[in-house]
Design a protein around this motif. Structure first.
Motif, PDB file in Angstrom:
ATOM      1  N   GLU A  42       3.236   7.788   4.650  1.00  0.00           N
ATOM      2  CA  GLU A  42       2.019   7.548   3.870  1.00  0.00           C
ATOM      3  C   GLU A  42       2.357   7.094   2.450  1.00  0.00           C
ATOM      4  O   GLU A  42       1.702   6.203   1.904  1.00  0.00           O
ATOM      5  CB  GLU A  42       1.164   8.815   3.838  1.00  0.00           C
ATOM      6  N   ARG A  43       3.373   7.704   1.847  1.00  0.00           N
ATOM      7  CA  ARG A  43       3.769   7.299   0.495  1.00  0.00           C
ATOM      8  C   ARG A  43       4.208   5.846   0.474  1.00  0.00           C
ATOM      9  O   ARG A  43       3.834   5.087  -0.438  1.00  0.00           O
ATOM     10  CB  ARG A  43       4.904   8.186  -0.028  1.00  0.00           C
ATOM     11  N   TYR A  44       5.007   5.438   1.464  1.00  0.00           N
ATOM     12  CA  TYR A  44       5.490   4.057   1.491  1.00  0.00           C
ATOM     13  C   TYR A  44       4.341   3.079   1.708  1.00  0.00           C
ATOM     14  O   TYR A  44       4.295   2.013   1.082  1.00  0.00           O
ATOM     15  CB  TYR A  44       6.557   3.880   2.573  1.00  0.00           C
ATOM     16  N   ARG A  45       3.417   3.426   2.585  1.00  0.00           N
ATOM     17  CA  ARG A  45       2.278   2.539   2.821  1.00  0.00           C
ATOM     18  C   ARG A  45       1.419   2.413   1.560  1.00  0.00           C
ATOM     19  O   ARG A  45       0.969   1.315   1.214  1.00  0.00           O
ATOM     20  CB  ARG A  45       1.436   3.053   3.991  1.00  0.00           C
ATOM     21  N   ARG A  46       1.177   3.542   0.890  1.00  0.00           N
ATOM     22  CA  ARG A  46       0.381   3.504  -0.326  1.00  0.00           C
ATOM     23  C   ARG A  46       1.085   2.679  -1.405  1.00  0.00           C
ATOM     24  O   ARG A  46       0.447   1.872  -2.111  1.00  0.00           O
ATOM     25  CB  ARG A  46       0.129   4.929  -0.825  1.00  0.00           C
ATOM     26  N   ALA A  47       2.385   2.888  -1.533  1.00  0.00           N
ATOM     27  CA  ALA A  47       3.142   2.128  -2.525  1.00  0.00           C
ATOM     28  C   ALA A  47       3.132   0.640  -2.207  1.00  0.00           C
ATOM     29  O   ALA A  47       3.027  -0.193  -3.111  1.00  0.00           O
ATOM     30  CB  ALA A  47       4.581   2.646  -2.596  1.00  0.00           C
ATOM     31  N   MET A  48       3.223   0.298  -0.930  1.00  0.00           N
ATOM     32  CA  MET A  48       3.214  -1.109  -0.549  1.00  0.00           C
ATOM     33  C   MET A  48       1.866  -1.748  -0.859  1.00  0.00           C
ATOM     34  O   MET A  48       1.802  -2.881  -1.346  1.00  0.00           O
ATOM     35  CB  MET A  48       3.555  -1.264   0.932  1.00  0.00           C
ATOM     36  N   ARG A  49       0.781  -1.030  -0.588  1.00  0.00           N
ATOM     37  CA  ARG A  49      -0.539  -1.592  -0.906  1.00  0.00           C
ATOM     38  C   ARG A  49      -0.686  -1.821  -2.410  1.00  0.00           C
ATOM     39  O   ARG A  49      -1.200  -2.855  -2.849  1.00  0.00           O
ATOM     40  CB  ARG A  49      -1.644  -0.659  -0.397  1.00  0.00           C
TER      41      ARG A  49
END
Length: 412
Positions: A42-49
């Protein structure tokens, strides 16, 4: 504690004094996701967005304004928050640290459009040190504004978000330091953000006249960012005399800042291990923007494809093709993470050597590891904060130089 004797004399004798500005500032930095209970994926997805949004905004901003001109619209989002306090009595709050913009602003009460995640209840009428800036203030002309009796500013961001309010001066306190009077800031009564904004304001550290570093005349600042995988640790922002690199001289490298209006570096090439990638010399003609608010580095597609090609030749793992937030991923075997060679960014006059943890995301939950880079939007590439983690980075704004050295940022 440079200001303490001056403030004591002021309160005891009621005599207005010209108190000296501090020689430096130290502030704590926390990641925007540090208070959320997110899994690694979830952290990586949020950071990517967030990275994709900011990359698009910066690309559009520079397309409109050009690399050597100040934009009238700004990128606006960020990844790391700093702790500070506003007013007298001082009210603590967190604000985004942003090297891509200049304005310092905080949400003010009573707000018309309010930030949904802001806990700050700062009403300037309750502060003894607040003052609205007059129309004749030189800072009033440094940003879009209208003026009758006070300077009403309007500051736009690329996603159609904006902050609007009264340009003012106020006393701010950073960390455990002494209060600093007469900092010009935006007292934001209307703050409309189309993307989640998890703070109560923003501190611009760009090279423009309104930024905190410019207002205080420090001429330099540094930061040291902890890993996105270690959200319990905090990083550090240092300004003025505190910003000097304390690492061994043999570990410090320096490269020119090559634009006046934004923090751009002259990137000449890249290596993985001992292999210099055959990137054409004109690939980075527009240079690369070093940014505190973009998580993952973006590169021109021609350069990124050569990085991907070389990685596939050294990583003995099958590709993982169903990871939507990264271009290049590998499937881990039995949860074992292979060790990869360092990656080097060859800047003008300085090589920045990144260990594997600074260019590969390892997601044990998903059983993959991925290259923490993506293709850039023309006309700009961005050197993101994932690549900067556990690197002490000094911006000598006055000397137009960026210096860096590996560091353990939670111990700085």
């Amino acid at each position: 504690m440079e200001l303490l004797p001056c403030l004591l004399v002021f309160f005891l004798l009621h005599v207005p004094l010209a108190c000296p500005a501090p020689s430096g500032i130290r502030a704590t930095l926390t990641h925007v996701d540090s208070n959320g209970e997110f899994t690694a994926s979830e952290r990586y997805r949020r950071a990517m967005r967030r990275s994709q949004h900011r990359m698009d905004a910066i690309g559009e901003m520079l397309t409109v304004s050009g690399i050597d001109a100040r934009a009238t619209v700004h990128d606006g989002l960020g990844e790391y928050m700093m702790d500070l306090a506003v007013g007298t009595p001082a009210l603590p709050f967190s604000a985004i640290m942003d090297t891509g913009s200049d304005l310092v602003w905080a949400q003010c009460q009573p707000c018309v459009e309010c930030l949904p995640h802001s806990a700050l209840q700062y009403d300037p009428s309750n502060s003894s040190t607040y003052s609205a800036s007059p129309c004749t203030d030189s800072y009033c002309t440094a940003l879009p504004s209208t003026c009758t009796t006070a300077c009403i500013y309007h500051y736009d961001y690329m996603d159609s978000s904006w902050t609007e309010g009264v340009l003012s001066t106020e006393t701010f306190t950073f960390g455990s330091g002494d209060p600093i009077p007469d900092i010009t800031f935006g007292c934001g009564y209307n703050n409309s953000f189309n993307t989640p904004f998890y703070s109560s304001g923003l501190v611009g550290l760009g090279p423009g006249s309104l930024s905190l570093v410019s207002q205080l005349g420090f001429g330099k600042f540094s930061y040291c960012l902890t890993s996105i995988d270690d959200l319990s640790s905090t990083g550090t922002l240092l300004l003025g005399s505190y910003a000097d690199l304390k690492e061994p001289a043999s570990a410090i490298r320096s490269t020119p800042l090559v634009a006046d209006s934004y923090y751009f570096l002259d990137l000449r090439g890249m290596s993985i291990g001992a292999t210099l990638l055959p990137i054409p010399s004109d690939t980075f003609a527009n240079n690369i923007f070093i940014d505190s608010g973009t998580t993952f580095t973006t590169l021109p597609r021609a350069a990124l494809e050569l990085v991907q090609q070389e990685l596939r030749s050294v990583v003995d793992l099958p590709p993982a093709n169903d990871i939507p937030w990264f271009d290049t991923c590998f499937q881990l075997k039995s949860g074992e993470v292979p060790q990869l060679p360092d990656m080097t960014f060859h800047f003008s006059g300085a090589d920045m050597v990144l260990p594997m943890r600074n260019y590969m995301v390892v997601d044990m939950e998903a059983g993959v590891m991925c290259l923490a880079m993506n293709p850039s939007s023309d006309p700009v590439s961005i050197f993101g904060n994932f690549q900067q983690q556990n690197m002490h980075i000094l911006y000598d704004v006055a000397g137009k130089t960026l210096s860096f050295a590996p560091a353990q940022c939670d111990k700085l």
